[in-house]
Design a protein around this motif. Structure first.
Motif, PDB file in Angstrom:
ATOM      1  N   GLY A   1       0.783  -1.229   0.000  1.00  0.00           N
ATOM      2  CA  GLY A   1       0.000   0.000   0.000  1.00  0.00           C
ATOM      3  C   GLY A   1       0.814   1.278   0.000  1.00  0.00           C
ATOM      4  O   GLY A   1       0.268   2.360   0.200  1.00  0.00           O
TER       5      GLY A   1
ATOM      6  N   CYS B   1      -5.831   0.453  -4.054  1.00  0.00           N
ATOM      7  CA  CYS B   1      -4.611  -0.341  -4.201  1.00  0.00           C
ATOM      8  C   CYS B   1      -5.023  -1.805  -4.334  1.00  0.00           C
ATOM      9  O   CYS B   1      -5.574  -2.384  -3.376  1.00  0.00           O
ATOM     10  CB  CYS B   1      -3.707  -0.187  -2.977  1.00  0.00           C
ATOM     11  SG  CYS B   1      -2.849   1.376  -2.915  1.00  0.00           S
TER      12      CYS B   1
ATOM     13  N   ALA C   1       1.620   1.591  -7.362  1.00  0.00           N
ATOM     14  CA  ALA C   1       1.806   1.030  -8.707  1.00  0.00           C
ATOM     15  C   ALA C   1       0.673   0.077  -9.078  1.00  0.00           C
ATOM     16  O   ALA C   1       0.411  -0.156 -10.255  1.00  0.00           O
ATOM     17  CB  ALA C   1       3.143   0.298  -8.783  1.00  0.00           C
TER      18      ALA C   1
END
Ligand code: FES
Ligand code: FES
Length: 918
Positions: A52, A67, A56
């Protein structure tokens, strides 16, 4: 939207991904990121941390960003997920993706899917955001390359952006051309180290030392493997044919797997190979390995202390290298100085924090070994693998994947020898992907430093002498330590003409992960010291800080500390002249602000730098080839890896103009050691200068061959229409059907080739010589606001003037400067890697979108005749002046000179309080 299922926790989970119904029947606690990547093949969603921290893995869940590494697949039951693969319409990019392409918002591209997703969420409910709203919405996604500036510009332009037109033939150099390989980074199609692992690959997990220093004994590994289902083999040191690697041909001091002694926390001790679930299920505590912890040598002072225990038994005094540069007689010259400044500066480990952890896979193909890996240096990898495996170089093939950031950290091998050895022994594909903590614990870092410096000038402010002693912590193994210990003395005087110089660089072994290459090879640490001295000398003489630098800026025709007379292209004076109006304005604005501001004070500072392009005093060649096929397809065979800095695009621009054909007619083969020639490593800001010159020569070579074939004159205008090669000159139209030519290689009928090795000469015992063929120069100005009660610093503005010789592609140059500035800001204010304590991206902080200052780039083009179209390089120079400028600005704001970076709030607050009590 499909309805949620009540039995999601135990049954099949059904959800929609990019408009398609999907099902998942495994463990409901599985991370959504893993399901997307491993089960659905949607590898556009990236994993940078699994915790987290990096963003990405960001996807849309019912239209809002989440996420996916923190989202259990059970949570998406009955809901809609959108990944980067779902952003584009059929055959068309979204406006946001077009804007990213136009603005050069993706460098390495590993963060780009997360950025695009977060921006899509924002734009869906706020189609016309302002910059602050963009920062808020995208602030959870980290980018280590771009400095965020161009990402923000792209999001603000999303509604209007069109794809940029490619430059016309002959107009590529200097054009703001979009990346030739940019679209795949925007659609999720780009394949990084972890994205194309064969389905039948075994998994390799490295077992690492939990201690900084320990002896260890191993039990029966074969019995352990046999007793655990799914484990194919446990590798240890005795399995490695030649168990030592290292950057330098004569220093192979780092074992692939430690032999009885672990010299740093995170050192590889064993490798478990087998089914992924099996190797991941084994706890390190269950392994037949017994450690005996030993006292570690930590830090430069401990390593250099008389009688210190030796980290490597054959390295007396823990000394790796002692490098010198001596010019004139510095010690005697200080006696004539009107002003002298003297101080010691310290810095710690800095982590590269590329968002893509180390990853790759290998397979055995007959008597050859093929390794697909994220790397900056395929040819060094090939040679190192041949040594480790005791195979011929020709038996090794390195195929670089896309590289999700490197900054020097992917110059040293990581997964390569382990997956190569396992694949060779087991004759199965073997893959390895480091976790974020593993990457941070085991990879190289910026060298911690202790730099003692003394500078003196005459009453007019002209520098007379500089004396420097720079000591570095090189960790347990040499890595790039020798480079740092030689490069720093060369650059220790700064970009100034100094008659008397004495500069020493030493690197010491300690029980830490190796220090390696990180954007600047020690020069950023040295610049903090020499720029502080320039400030202090100016203040002592009552001179303007910029004026003192301008007076001393080295010029063409003057000699450096190594006695090298700069023949051309020394653009620091122009950089400082370009900064002057900004500097004068900033000084006045800070004074006005500080008259009323209370605890908050503003200051302006300067940092100057120079940087030798390429290897230090070593041969540094690159060879490039351009092929032309019978069907009229041009291919640039390019051994230089593009790690995000844009070399694929820049080299294509140079090739296109040298040949005289448009860049969109080129395809690229990058880095594959079977298909390209050795272009050297992507480091030391060398690819534009060295490989750029090689590609220019290759383009001219192919042009000469083409003109001969066409019987056309030297200034003929070329066209390529399918297999028909055409030219027009004063004699009219010429043409030739390429399909008439015999094949010269598997795919080409004509080939142009160019090689360039910049002229350098070895240094003598006093460091005198020509270590680099050319140097980049820069001056940056920072404006900061310091909260004197809290000790916090906010960087408000950076103006960066850089002499790049020639900006082959201004978008890419600006992107390098922006990214360098943010890394320099991190070095100055927040980044400090503590072994064993900051092995993740929530304890180790890098700048986020919320930390960026206003950034202005000024490009100075003082042409270097050796370079392609006069170009030099900019990769490292973007970072080097930033920290000195920020530290100067802090001193200007508060009166306190900080001698340790990062300038963390508690350190600055303590220094301010101490100054107040004096
Ligand atoms: S991988 Fe999910 S936040 Fe980093
Ligand atoms: S482009 Fe953002 S991490 Fe590389």
């Amino acid at each position: 939207m499909i309805p949620p299922r009540a039995d999601a926790a135990i049954g099949t989970i059904r959800f929609i991904v990019n408009g398609q119904a999907r099902e998942y029947s495994g463990n409901p606690a599985t991370r959504l990121a893993d399901v997307l990547r491993d089960d659905l093949g949607l590898t556009g969603t990236k994993i940078g941390c699994n915790a987290g921290d990096c963003g990405a893995c960001t996807v849309l869940l019912d239209g809002r960003q989440v996420c996916s590494c923190l989202t259990a697949v059970a949570q998406v039951d009955g809901r809609e997920v959108t990944t980067v693969e779902g952003l584009a319409g059929i055959g068309a990019l979204s406006g946001l993706q077009r804007a990213f392409h136009k603005h050069g918002a993706a460098q390495c591209g590993i963060c780009t899917p997360g950025m695009l997703i977060a921006a899509t969420d924002l734009l869906s409910h706020n189609p016309r955001p302002d910059a602050d709203e963009v920062k808020d919405a995208l602030g959870g996604v980290l980018c280590r390359c771009t400095g965020y500036q161009k990402i923000i510009e792209a999001v603000l332009d999303a509604a209007a952006a069109e794809l940029p037109a490619a430059p016309a033939a002959g107009a590529a150099v200097g054009a703001r051309a979009a990346k030739v390989d940019g679209l795949a980074k925007l659609t999720g199609d780009e394949r990084y180290g972890a994205d194309a692992i064969p389905a039948d690959a075994l998994w390799l997990r490295v077992v690492r030392s939990p201690h900084h220093h320990a002896r260890f004994e191993l039990g029966d590994l074969a019995a352990f493997a046999a007793a655990h289902a799914g484990i194919a083999r446990v590798l240890c040191a005795r399995d490695v044919p030649s168990n030592g690697f290292g950057i330098y041909p004569h220093i192979k001091d780092q074992p692939v797997l430690a032999e009885g002694t672990a010299r740093f926390r995170g050192e590889a001790v064993l490798a478990l190979v087998g089914a992924r679930a099996a190797v991941e299920a084994i706890s390190d505590a269950d392994l037949p390995i017994r450690y005996t912890e030993l006292p570690p040598v930590m830090g430069i002072a401990a390593a250099a202390a008389p009688g210190a225990p030796l980290v490597q038994a054959d390295k007396p005094g823990n000394l790796l290298l002692d490098g010198w540069v001596r010019k004139g007689n510095a010690a005697a010259a200080f006696a004539s100085c009107a002003a002298i400044a003297e101080a010691t500066f310290e810095s710690g480990f800095v982590e590269h924090a590329y968002i893509e952890p180390e990853a790759g896979w290998a397979r055995r193909v007959g008597d050859r070994l093929e390794i697909h890996v994220t790397t900056q240096t395929p040819y060094m990898d090939r040679d190192e693998m041949a040594l480790v495996m005791k195979l011929a170089r020709e038996q090794i093939r390195i195929v670089p994947t896309a590289c999700g950031g490197g900054f020097g950290g992917k110059l040293d091998i990581s997964v390569q020898p382990l997956i190569g050895l396992a694949a060779w022994l087991l004759n199965r594909p073997v893959a390895c992907v480091y976790t974020r903590p593993e990457s941070m614990a085991s990879s190289t870092k910026r060298h911690p430093s202790r730099v003692r410096i003394k500078s003196g000038c005459d009453a007019m402010g002209r520098l007379v002498a500089i004396e420097t002693q720079a000591d570095f912590d090189t960790g347990a193994y040499a890595s790039w330590g020798p480079t740092v210990a030689t490069r720093v003395p060369i650059h220790a005087s700064g970009p100034y003409f100094v008659p008397h110089v004495s500069a020493r660089g030493r690197a010491y072994f300690t029980h830490c992960h190796p220090s390696g290459a990180f954007r600047g090879f020690g020069v950023p640490q040295g610049a903090i010291a020499h720029e502080a001295m320039m400030d202090e000398l100016a203040d002592t003489l009552g001179m303007d800080r910029l004026a003192l630098r301008r007076l001393n800026a080295i010029k063409a025709g003057e000699a450096t500390a190594t006695g090298q007379v700069l023949a051309h292209s020394a653009g620091l004076p122009q950089c400082l002249d370009a900064l002057k109006p900004h500097w004068d304005e900033a000084i006045a604005a800070c004074a006005a602000y500080n008259r009323t501001a209370g605890a908050k004070r503003r200051g302006a500072g300067l940092g100057c730098m120079w940087y030798g392009i390429g290897n230090t005093s070593l041969s540094n060649p690159s060879t490039m080839r351009i092929g032309l096929s019978a069907k009229g397809r041009l291919t640039l065979y390019n051994g230089a890896v593009d790690i995000g800095q844009g070399s694929n695009t820049i080299l294509t621009q140079i090739a296109a103009d040298a040949l005289g054909l448009p860049m969109e007619q080129f395809a690229i083969v990058m880095g594959d050691t079977d298909l390209t020639a050795d272009a050297g490593k992507t480091s030391a800001s060398r690819q534009t200068f060295v490989s750029g010159k090689a590609v220019e020569l290759a383009g001219r070579d192919l042009r000469a061959k083409v003109l001969t074939l066409l019987e056309a004159s030297a200034n003929a205008v070329l066209r390529l229409e399918g297999s028909m090669l055409k030219a027009r000159d004063a004699n009219g139209e010429h043409q030739y059907d390429l399909s008439w030519l015999p094949a010269r290689s598997a795919s080409d009928v004509l080939m142009g080739e160019g090689t360039f090795d910049p002229p350098t000469s070895p240094q003598d015992a006093n460091g005198q010589g020509v270590p680099y063929a050319t140097y980049a120069f820069a001056a940056q100005m920072a404006v900061v606001e310091v909260d004197c009660d809290l000790g916090t610093v906010r960087v408000l503005d950076i103006v960066a003037a850089h002499d790049v010789g020639k900006a082959i592609n201004p978008i890419q140059v600006e992107g390098q400067i922006h990214g360098g500035i943010l890394q320099g800001l991190g070095l100055a204010l927040m980044e400090e890697y503590l072994p064993g304590r900051t092995e993740n991206l929530h304890d180790y902080l890098i700048p986020t979108m919320g930390d960026i200052p206003r950034m202005k780039c000024i490009l100075i083009e003082d042409a270097e005749p050796l370079g392609p179209s006069g170009a030099k390089g900019v990769g490292e120079p973007g970072l080097i002046p930033t920290a000195p400028a920020i530290l100067g600005a802090i001193q200007h704001a508060t009166g306190v000179r900080m001698h340790q970076v990062p300038v963390l709030p508690h350190r600055l607050r303590a220094a301010i309080k101490q100054a107040e009590t004096k």
